[in-house]
Design an enzyme around this catalytic site. Structure first.
Site: not given
Ligand code: IPD
Ligand code: CA
Length: 266
Positions: A214, A91, A69, A86, A88-89
């Site tokens: 993601d 974030t 990412e 990713d 941190i999913d």
């Molecule tokens: C997000 C998370 C979130 C989703 C967002 C993503 P990130 O990823 O998965 O649940 O609703 O669309 O962007 O940015 O925290 O890696």
């Molecule tokens: Ca992320």
């Protein structure tokens, strides 16, 4: 082909090391930067965790390609193996000290997810799967639920940060399912949403505007737990199409049909 056991053990090691970095920074003052918009965050922990994951996997598989990412594409673009990472999913949750986030590490072989590791370091939950070998939460095999109607289902979704058209479209689906399902959640980590479908904490999940990092790991985990993953109105999931439905299989077409019916309505 590389031995699956080696691939999964390196993926787990990288996820555990990244999880340690997440916890080191968690609850402390973090450097928060904005990427494409003020809704698109990155912290110093994301960057440090991603560097750690890449260094562990690249030192074991220098001949592979990588899509991460925060740093984008690297490695050998001709490789059949692409690691999709990713650090941190979730974030936004993480930046607010809301303890629901995960490391997500998926591996594609010739474009198809073959390994998935999603690690929630806070809860010490490691979701993982190898294609054709089942899905696990820590040491226990997991499977999707047998809920067969939306009325009895717990669903989850997410909303893209700034895309007004997509947010409004998803609000239509959200409103409909709030009335029709038992309940709908918006937890904030798509990788964990997929794993929660896989282990039966959710019956279904849909979202628009997600990126490959993601979902790459979670897709493998849902499929290996007996669930189904598709794009809206398309059976075979394609990463280029930025919408997803993941369910226990039994309520999949009911969710998809509802979305299709609402898609063009006012
Ligand atoms: C997000 C998370 C979130 C989703 C967002 C993503 P990130 O990823 O998965 O649940 O609703 O669309 O962007 O940015 O925290 O890696
Ligand atoms: Ca992320």
């Amino acid at each position: 082909m590389i031995d699956n056991e080696k691939l999964i053990s390196i993926a787990k090691e990288a996820a555990i090391e990244a999880g340690k970095i997440q916890l080191d920074f968690f609850g402390k003052a973090k450097e928060i930067l904005f990427k494409s918009s003020e809704f698109d965050l990155v912290t110093n922990a994301d960057k440090a965790a991603e560097e750690k994951i890449l260094s562990i996997i690249k030192s074991n598989f220098p001949e592979h390609e990588f899509l991460a990412e925060e740093s984008g594409l690297s490695g050998d673009s001709t490789s059949d193996y692409v690691w999709v990472i990713d650090p941190i999913d979730g974030t936004t949750n993480y930046a607010h000290n809301f303890p629901h986030f995960a490391v997500s590490i998926g591996l594609l072989y010739k474009g198809e997810p073959c390994i998935g590791v999603v690690y929630d370091a806070f809860k010490k939950e490691m979701f993982w799967a190898i294609k054709d070998k089942g899905a696990y939460l820590n040491n226990d095999k997991i499977q999707v639920t047998s809920v067969d109607s939306i009325r009895k289902a717990l669903l989850a979704t997410g909303f893209p940060g700034t895309n007004k058209a997509m947010i409004e479209e998803n609000l239509k689906y959200f409103t409909k399912f709030i009335y029709e399902a038992q309940a709908v959640r918006r937890p904030g980590s798509a990788a964990l949403d997929l794993c929660y479908v896989a282990c039966g904490r959710l019956d279904g999940f849909w979202e628009m505007g997600l990126s490959p990092w993601d979902v790459a790991a979670g897709i493998c985990i849902v499929r290996e737990s007996g669930g189904k993953v598709s794009n809206f109105a398309v059976e075979n999931y394609d990463f280029k199409v930025k919408n997803i439905i993941a369910t226990n299989g039994l309520i999949h077409s009911a969710i998809d049909t509802t979305i299709q019916e609402l898609k063009n309505s006012k």
